[in-house]
Design a protein around this motif. Structure first.
Motif, PDB file in Angstrom:
ATOM      1  N   LEU A 359      -1.315  -3.852  -4.989  1.00 53.96           N
ATOM      2  CA  LEU A 359      -2.232  -3.346  -6.011  1.00 53.96           C
ATOM      3  C   LEU A 359      -3.679  -3.505  -5.574  1.00 53.96           C
ATOM      4  O   LEU A 359      -4.522  -2.641  -5.834  1.00 53.96           O
ATOM      5  CB  LEU A 359      -1.998  -4.093  -7.331  1.00 53.96           C
ATOM      6  CG  LEU A 359      -0.640  -3.875  -7.992  1.00 53.96           C
ATOM      7  CD1 LEU A 359      -0.496  -4.760  -9.217  1.00 53.96           C
ATOM      8  CD2 LEU A 359      -0.450  -2.414  -8.368  1.00 53.96           C
ATOM      9  N   GLY A 360      -3.982  -4.643  -4.901  1.00 51.97           N
ATOM     10  CA  GLY A 360      -5.340  -4.861  -4.411  1.00 51.97           C
ATOM     11  C   GLY A 360      -5.743  -3.842  -3.369  1.00 51.97           C
ATOM     12  O   GLY A 360      -6.882  -3.353  -3.357  1.00 51.97           O
ATOM     13  N   ASN A 361      -4.811  -3.492  -2.488  1.00 49.89           N
ATOM     14  CA  ASN A 361      -5.107  -2.492  -1.456  1.00 49.89           C
ATOM     15  C   ASN A 361      -5.168  -1.080  -2.041  1.00 49.89           C
ATOM     16  O   ASN A 361      -5.896  -0.222  -1.540  1.00 49.89           O
ATOM     17  CB  ASN A 361      -4.048  -2.541  -0.354  1.00 49.89           C
ATOM     18  CG  ASN A 361      -4.111  -3.840   0.443  1.00 49.89           C
ATOM     19  OD1 ASN A 361      -5.165  -4.460   0.537  1.00 49.89           O
ATOM     20  ND2 ASN A 361      -2.986  -4.235   1.006  1.00 49.89           N
ATOM     21  N   LEU A 362      -4.409  -0.861  -3.096  1.00 49.03           N
ATOM     22  CA  LEU A 362      -4.336   0.478  -3.674  1.00 49.03           C
ATOM     23  C   LEU A 362      -5.633   0.874  -4.371  1.00 49.03           C
ATOM     24  O   LEU A 362      -6.070   2.017  -4.285  1.00 49.03           O
ATOM     25  CB  LEU A 362      -3.167   0.547  -4.669  1.00 49.03           C
ATOM     26  CG  LEU A 362      -2.797   1.941  -5.202  1.00 49.03           C
ATOM     27  CD1 LEU A 362      -2.401   2.860  -4.045  1.00 49.03           C
ATOM     28  CD2 LEU A 362      -1.662   1.835  -6.199  1.00 49.03           C
ATOM     29  N   GLY A 363      -6.253  -0.054  -5.059  1.00 48.03           N
ATOM     30  CA  GLY A 363      -7.508   0.297  -5.747  1.00 48.03           C
ATOM     31  C   GLY A 363      -8.046  -0.826  -6.597  1.00 48.03           C
ATOM     32  O   GLY A 363      -7.601  -1.006  -7.735  1.00 48.03           O
ATOM     33  N   ARG A 364      -8.978  -1.605  -6.029  1.00 50.60           N
ATOM     34  CA  ARG A 364      -9.572  -2.700  -6.800  1.00 50.60           C
ATOM     35  C   ARG A 364     -10.680  -2.194  -7.710  1.00 50.60           C
ATOM     36  O   ARG A 364     -10.988  -2.818  -8.720  1.00 50.60           O
ATOM     37  CB  ARG A 364     -10.126  -3.777  -5.860  1.00 50.60           C
ATOM     38  CG  ARG A 364      -9.052  -4.430  -5.001  1.00 50.60           C
ATOM     39  CD  ARG A 364      -9.556  -5.697  -4.369  1.00 50.60           C
ATOM     40  NE  ARG A 364     -10.422  -5.465  -3.232  1.00 50.60           N
ATOM     41  CZ  ARG A 364      -9.997  -5.402  -1.970  1.00 50.60           C
ATOM     42  NH1 ARG A 364      -8.707  -5.542  -1.710  1.00 50.60           N
ATOM     43  NH2 ARG A 364     -10.839  -5.213  -0.985  1.00 50.60           N
ATOM     44  N   GLY A 365     -11.301  -1.100  -7.327  1.00 48.15           N
ATOM     45  CA  GLY A 365     -12.351  -0.533  -8.161  1.00 48.15           C
ATOM     46  C   GLY A 365     -13.495  -1.497  -8.399  1.00 48.15           C
ATOM     47  O   GLY A 365     -14.092  -1.511  -9.479  1.00 48.15           O
TER      48      GLY A 365
END
Length: 612
Positions: A359-365
C-alpha cells in the motif's frame, strides 16, 4: 431510538471541568506575558463576586445555568491557585522492568530482529523503537499513529481483558471491570503516562465506572473531564501536538462520524461504512493540526488507514496474548513451545507488513508545503464545524443538499492535494543550539555541530539539496544518510587539517576543502561566514576573512559575518561590531548577531533581488 449527541456537557461536574479547561486555554495563550497569571486570578475573582452578589444578573438566568456558571468560575480560581502551571517538559521513559520483560520475551520468540523492533513499537507505542527507514515510510503513509501510544492500543488492550474477564466472571462482571481498569493503569504507568494514552484511559475509566452504576456519560462530558485532568496535572502537555492530534481524532469520532452516518444510509450498519466514516472523520479533524504544525499531510493515509487499522485491531490482541502465554511457560519448555505460541502473531505480522509495503508503494499521497497553507487550514476547520452542527441545522437535511454535502469532504481533500505550493525561498536559514544552516538555492551550508536531530534533513515542502557543505565531523552520520536517501553526490567538508587527516583512510564520497572557510565562496556577489566566539579559532578566522577579501573578483561583492556566540557571550559579540576596525576586519564585512530574526537584516544587507 438513537440517543441524541449533545455538543455541551450535561453534568454539573463536567461544567466544573469545563471551567478548568477554559482557564487553562487562556493561560496557555498568555503564559509568556508578565503578570498574566495574576490578572486571570483577579478577573476570575471579580466575576465570581459579581455573579454572586448582583441579584439582577442572576434573575436573567435559570437556576440550572446559574449553578453551572458558578461552578465554572470556582473551578477557574482553584485551577489558577493550585495547579502546577510552571511545569517544564518531561522526557517520557518506558519503565525499565516493563522494557526488560518485553525484550526478554522477544529474545525467546522466533521473530527476526526487524520484526522484534516492529513488535516493540506496537506494544510500547513508541516510534523510537522502530527502524528509521520504516518510520519515514510510516509517516508518509499516515499510519505512524499505530506506533504511538494512543486510544487504539488501550482500547484493544482493555477490550481484550474485558472479553477474557467476562468469560471467567460471568455473574460478577464488576470484577472483570475492576481488573481490566487496574491492569490498564499499570500499562499506562509502564509507558510513563503519554498524553494520548492518558486521555484514552480517562475515557475508558469514566465510561466503565459509569456503567457500574447503570449510567451513561456523554461525549462532551468525557472530553471536558479528561481535558481538565490533563490541564490540572500535566499542564505542559495541555495543547501539545500529541494532545491536539489525540483529542482532534476523538472529536471527529464523537461528532463528525454520527453526521456522516445520518447522511449516508442511516439505517445501515455495515462494517465498510463504519470504517470509512471513522477514518474520514479522524482525518478531517487532524488535517488542520498536521497542516499547521508540520506543513504536510498524507492523503493516501486515509485509505491506507482504512485497511491497516482493522488489521492492527486483530494483530495487537494476538501480540498481547503471545507475550502472556510465553511468560507462563516454564523455562525448560520455552524453546519447545515458543515457536508454536508465536505462530498466529508471526503470521498476522507478516501479512500486516506485506500489506503496508504494497500500500505504501502503491500511493502514499504524501504532500508537503514550504509554508503553512492557510486556506486549507481554515477551510478544514469550517468543514469540521459544519458537520458538527449538522444535527442542529435543519436546512442541511434537505435531500438536495445532503448528497453534495456528503461529497464535500472528498472534493476538499482532492483540491487540497493539488493545492499549489508557494515559491521556494532562495535563501532560508535554520537556527538551532550550537549550529546554523543556510539553504541557498540548491546548496545547503551547515555551520557548527550537528548534535541537534534532523539538521541535515530538508525542510518540509522543499526539495532536498543537490549540494551540501559542512565543517564538523558530527554531521557525517546525518549527511551520509541524506546522501543515500536523496542520491546527493556533491558534498564538501570544510574541516581543519587535523579533522581531515583520517578522511584519506576511508573511501567516503566526500570532497575535503581544507583551505577555504565555509561560506566564503557561497556566491560571486557575497560571502557568509559564521563565527562562534571560540578564542582558539580567532587567528584562523581573521586570516581566512582576509583571504576572502583578496579573492573577490566582483566589485559589488559583500561579506557577512554572522556572530553566533553563546548566550553568555552576547556582550562580547556586540564588542566585535564596535571594534571591527581594531580587530583588522575590513568595512566590506557586515557583522550581524545571530538571533531569532537575523534573517531579515541579512536579506536587507545583501539587497540581492533573487533572494527577496
Amino acid at each position: 431510538m438513537k440517543q441524541e449527541i449533545y455538543l455541551l456537557p450535561r453534568a454539573d461536574f463536567s461544567w466544573f471541568c469545563l471551567g478548568i479547561s477554559g482557564t487553562a486555554f487562556l493561560l496557555k495563550l498568555g503564559i509568556k506575558v508578565p503578570g498574566f497569571h495574576s490578572t486571570l486570578i483577579l478577573l476570575s475573582l471579580l466575576l465570581l463576586v459579581l455573579y454572586t452578589f448582583l441579584p439582577p444578573l442572576l434573575t436573567l438566568l435559570t437556576r440550572n445555568i446559574d449553578r453551572r456558571v458558578y461552578l465554572s468560575l470556582l473551578a477557574s480560581i482553584l485551577f489558577l491557585l493550585f495547579a502546577n502551571v510552571h511545569s517544564g517538559p518531561r522526557q517520557k521513559i518506558i519503565h525499565p522492568l516493563f522494557r526488560s520483560y518485553l525484550e526478554t520475551q522477544l529474545k525467546k520468540s522466533p521473530l527476526t530482529k526487524f520484526e522484534s523492533r516492529i513488535v516493540m513499537g506496537f506494544v510500547t507505542g513508541s516510534t523510537k523503537e522502530i527502524p528509521g527507514s520504516f518510520k519515514d515510510i510510516a509517516k508518509e503513509s499516515g499510519i505512524l499513529h499505530l506506533f504511538a501510544a494512543s486510544g487504539l492500543h488501550l482500547g484493544i488492550f482493555i477490550g481484550s481483558l474485558q472479553f477474557l474477564g467476562n468469560l471467567c466472571f460471568r455473574k460478577k462482571k464488576w470484577i472483570s471491570l475492576i481488573l481490566s481498569l487496574g491492569v490498564g493503569f499499570f500499562y499506562l504507568s509502564a509507558l510513563d503516562f503519554p498524553v494520548s494514552f492518558l486521555r484514552a484511559y480517562l475515557f475508558v475509566f469514566l465510561s466503565l465506572s459509569a456503567s457500574l452504576f447503570y449510567r451513561k456519560i456523554g461525549p462532551a462530558d468525557l472530553l471536558a473531564i479528561s481535558t481538565a485532568c490533563i490541564a490540572f496535572f500535566l499542564f505542559y502537555d495541555f495543547l501539545s501536538i500529541g494532545f491536539l492530534l489525540s483529542f482532534g481524532a476523538v472529536f471527529g469520532i464523537f461528532f463528525l462520524k454520527p453526521s456522516f452516518d445520518q447522511i449516508l444510509l442511516p439505517k445501515s450498519k455495515s462494517i465498510f461504512k463504519e470504517n470509512l466514516h471513522l477514518t474520514l472523520a479522524c482525518s478531517l479533524c487532524t488535517l488542520p493540526i498536521l497542516v499547521y504544525y508540520f506543513r504536510s499531510f498524507s492523503f493516501g493515509g486515509i485509505w491506507i488507514n482504512f485497511i491497516l487499522v482493522p488489521m492492527a485491531g486483530i494483530l495487537l490482541p494476538t501480540l498481547y496474548l503471545s507475550f502472556f502465554l510465553q511468560s507462563l511457560v516454564p523455562e525448560f519448555f520455552v524453546d519447545l513451545l515458543s515457536s508454536w505460541i508465536w505462530v498466529p502473531a508471526s503470521f498476522e505480522l507478516s501479512i500486516f507488513l506485506k500489506l503496508f509495503q504494497e500500500l505504501g508503494n502503491l500511493g502514499r499521497g504524501y504532500k508537503t508545503w514550504a509554508t503553512t497553507p492557510v486556506e486549507i487550514f481554515f477551510v478544514s476547520i469550517l468543514i469540521t464545524i459544519g458537520f458538527t452542527l449538522y444535527p442542529k441545522l435543519r436546512f442541511l437535511k434537505h435531500p438536495l443538499i445532503k448528497t453534495p454535502l456528503y461529497l464535500l469532504p472528498t472534493f476538499f481533500l482532492i483540491v487540497s492535494y493539488f493545492f499549489p505550493a508557494s515559491n521556494f525561498p532562495t535563501l532560508q536559514t535554520k537556527l538551532r543550539k550550537g549550529n546554523l544552516s543556510i539553504l541557498h538555492g540548491e546548496h545547503l551550508y551547515i555551520f557548527g555541530t550537528c548534535y541537534s536531530k534532523g539538521l541535515t534533513e530538508p525542510t518540509p515542502g522543499l526539495p532536498p539539496p543537490k549540494f551540501i557543505s559542512f565543517e564538523s565531523e558530527s554531521c557525517l552520520r546525518g549527511i551520509l544518510s541524506s546522501m543515500n536517501k536523496y542520491k546527493i553526490t556533491d558534498v564538501y567538508w570544510h574541516g581543519t587539517e587535523k579533522s581531515l587527516e583520517w578522511i584519506s583512510k576511508f573511501q567516503l564520497p566526500i570532497k575535503p576543502k581544507e583551505t577555504e572557510i565555509l561560506g566564503a565562496g557561497m556566491n560571486p556577489l557575497f560571502s557568509i561566514i559564521r563565527f562562534d566566539g571560540n578564542p582558539k579559532e580567532v587567528g584562523r578566522f581573521l586570516k581566512q576573512t582576509k583571504q576572502a577579501d583578496k579573492s573577490r573578483t566582483n566589485p559589488k561583492w559583500k561579506g557577512v559575518l554572522l556572530l553566533d556566540f553563546p548566550p553568555w557571550k552576547k556582550k562580547e559579540a556586540k564588542e566585535w561590531i564596535q571594534y571591527q576596525k581594531l580587530l583588522g576586519i575590513s568595512t566590506a564585512w557586515k557583522m550581524i548577531l545571530v538571533e531569532e530574526t537575523f534573517e531579515i537584516p541579512l536579506r536587507d544587507h545583501l539587497q540581492y533581488t533573487n533572494l527577496l
